[in-house]
Scaffold this motif. Structure first.
Motif, PDB file in Angstrom:
ATOM      1  N   CYS A  22       1.463   7.215  -6.003  1.00  0.00           N
ATOM      2  CA  CYS A  22       1.115   7.415  -7.415  1.00  0.00           C
ATOM      3  C   CYS A  22      -0.375   7.244  -7.714  1.00  0.00           C
ATOM      4  N   GLY A  23      -1.136   6.692  -6.764  1.00  0.00           N
ATOM      5  CA  GLY A  23      -2.575   6.556  -6.947  1.00  0.00           C
ATOM      6  C   GLY A  23      -3.004   5.344  -7.756  1.00  0.00           C
ATOM      7  N   GLN A  24      -2.071   4.490  -8.144  1.00  0.00           N
ATOM      8  CA  GLN A  24      -2.419   3.296  -8.920  1.00  0.00           C
ATOM      9  C   GLN A  24      -2.923   2.188  -7.994  1.00  0.00           C
ATOM     10  N   ASP A  25      -3.848   1.380  -8.507  1.00  0.00           N
ATOM     11  CA  ASP A  25      -4.375   0.257  -7.741  1.00  0.00           C
ATOM     12  C   ASP A  25      -3.467  -0.953  -7.884  1.00  0.00           C
ATOM     13  N   ASN A  26      -3.090  -1.528  -6.753  1.00  0.00           N
ATOM     14  CA  ASN A  26      -2.253  -2.723  -6.684  1.00  0.00           C
ATOM     15  C   ASN A  26      -3.112  -3.871  -6.165  1.00  0.00           C
ATOM     16  N   PRO A  27      -2.800  -5.097  -6.553  1.00  0.00           N
ATOM     17  CA  PRO A  27      -3.532  -6.225  -5.977  1.00  0.00           C
ATOM     18  C   PRO A  27      -3.254  -6.304  -4.479  1.00  0.00           C
ATOM     19  N   ARG A  28      -4.311  -6.601  -3.717  1.00  0.00           N
ATOM     20  CA  ARG A  28      -4.167  -6.686  -2.259  1.00  0.00           C
ATOM     21  C   ARG A  28      -3.387  -7.946  -1.893  1.00  0.00           C
ATOM     22  N   VAL A  29      -2.420  -7.776  -1.025  1.00  0.00           N
ATOM     23  CA  VAL A  29      -1.610  -8.896  -0.542  1.00  0.00           C
ATOM     24  C   VAL A  29      -1.931  -9.077   0.941  1.00  0.00           C
ATOM     25  N   LYS A  30      -2.215 -10.278   1.308  1.00  0.00           N
ATOM     26  CA  LYS A  30      -2.525 -10.545   2.712  1.00  0.00           C
ATOM     27  C   LYS A  30      -1.345 -10.146   3.592  1.00  0.00           C
ATOM     28  N   GLU A  31      -1.652  -9.637   4.783  1.00  0.00           N
ATOM     29  CA  GLU A  31      -0.596  -9.186   5.702  1.00  0.00           C
ATOM     30  C   GLU A  31       0.402 -10.291   5.999  1.00  0.00           C
ATOM     31  N   LEU A  32      -0.052 -11.509   6.095  1.00  0.00           N
ATOM     32  CA  LEU A  32       0.846 -12.615   6.401  1.00  0.00           C
ATOM     33  C   LEU A  32       1.872 -12.818   5.304  1.00  0.00           C
ATOM     34  N   ILE A  33       1.451 -12.749   4.063  1.00  0.00           N
ATOM     35  CA  ILE A  33       2.379 -12.909   2.945  1.00  0.00           C
ATOM     36  C   ILE A  33       3.389 -11.771   2.938  1.00  0.00           C
ATOM     37  N   THR A  34       2.926 -10.578   3.195  1.00  0.00           N
ATOM     38  CA  THR A  34       3.817  -9.424   3.250  1.00  0.00           C
ATOM     39  C   THR A  34       4.846  -9.601   4.361  1.00  0.00           C
ATOM     40  N   MET A  35       4.379 -10.043   5.527  1.00  0.00           N
ATOM     41  CA  MET A  35       5.285 -10.243   6.649  1.00  0.00           C
ATOM     42  C   MET A  35       6.315 -11.326   6.329  1.00  0.00           C
ATOM     43  N   MET A  36       5.901 -12.393   5.680  1.00  0.00           N
ATOM     44  CA  MET A  36       6.826 -13.456   5.309  1.00  0.00           C
ATOM     45  C   MET A  36       7.857 -12.956   4.303  1.00  0.00           C
ATOM     46  N   ASN A  37       7.430 -12.167   3.336  1.00  0.00           N
ATOM     47  CA  ASN A  37       8.367 -11.603   2.363  1.00  0.00           C
ATOM     48  C   ASN A  37       9.395 -10.711   3.052  1.00  0.00           C
ATOM     49  N   ASP A  38       8.960  -9.917   4.017  1.00  0.00           N
ATOM     50  CA  ASP A  38       9.881  -9.042   4.757  1.00  0.00           C
ATOM     51  C   ASP A  38      10.896  -9.866   5.536  1.00  0.00           C
ATOM     52  N   LEU A  39      10.445 -10.976   6.129  1.00  0.00           N
ATOM     53  CA  LEU A  39      11.362 -11.845   6.866  1.00  0.00           C
ATOM     54  C   LEU A  39      12.397 -12.457   5.938  1.00  0.00           C
ATOM     55  N   LEU A  40      11.963 -12.901   4.780  1.00  0.00           N
ATOM     56  CA  LEU A  40      12.891 -13.497   3.820  1.00  0.00           C
ATOM     57  C   LEU A  40      13.931 -12.477   3.351  1.00  0.00           C
ATOM     58  N   LYS A  41      13.492 -11.250   3.113  1.00  0.00           N
ATOM     59  CA  LYS A  41      14.409 -10.193   2.670  1.00  0.00           C
ATOM     60  C   LYS A  41      15.433  -9.867   3.742  1.00  0.00           C
ATOM     61  N   SER A  42      15.002  -9.882   5.007  1.00  0.00           N
ATOM     62  CA  SER A  42      15.919  -9.524   6.088  1.00  0.00           C
ATOM     63  C   SER A  42      16.960 -10.617   6.324  1.00  0.00           C
ATOM     64  N   ASN A  43      16.686 -11.849   5.881  1.00  0.00           N
ATOM     65  CA  ASN A  43      17.640 -12.946   6.046  1.00  0.00           C
ATOM     66  C   ASN A  43      18.623 -13.061   4.886  1.00  0.00           C
ATOM     67  N   GLU A  44      18.473 -12.261   3.857  1.00  0.00           N
ATOM     68  CA  GLU A  44      19.375 -12.335   2.690  1.00  0.00           C
ATOM     69  C   GLU A  44      20.690 -11.682   2.973  1.00  0.00           C
TER      70      GLU A  44
END
Length: 58
Positions: free
Chosen positions: A36-58
């Motif tokens: 969509c071309g909108q600017d999002n706040p940058r999220v550190k790769e580590l935080i993103t990876m942790m969020n993905d891990l938490l989602k996969s454990n749900e």
């Protein structure tokens, strides 16, 4: 990452084509969504990876 505006999921590699086109410095704290071309706040790769891990454990 997930765009907070359109919900599109994208990887950091996927934003290389859209980020940097605005001419801001390399220390920008935003990431441009390739869908969509909108600017999002940058999220550190580590935080993103942790969020993905938490989602996969749900």
């Amino acid at each position: 990452m997930k765009c907070i505006f359109c919900g599109e999921e994208f990887t950091l590699e996927g934003i290389r084509s859209t980020c940097g086109s605005c001419g801001e410095s390399r220390d920008c704290d935003k990431v441009r969504c390739p869908a969509c071309g909108q600017d999002n706040p940058r999220v550190k790769e580590l935080i993103t990876m942790m969020n993905d891990l938490l989602k996969s454990n749900e």
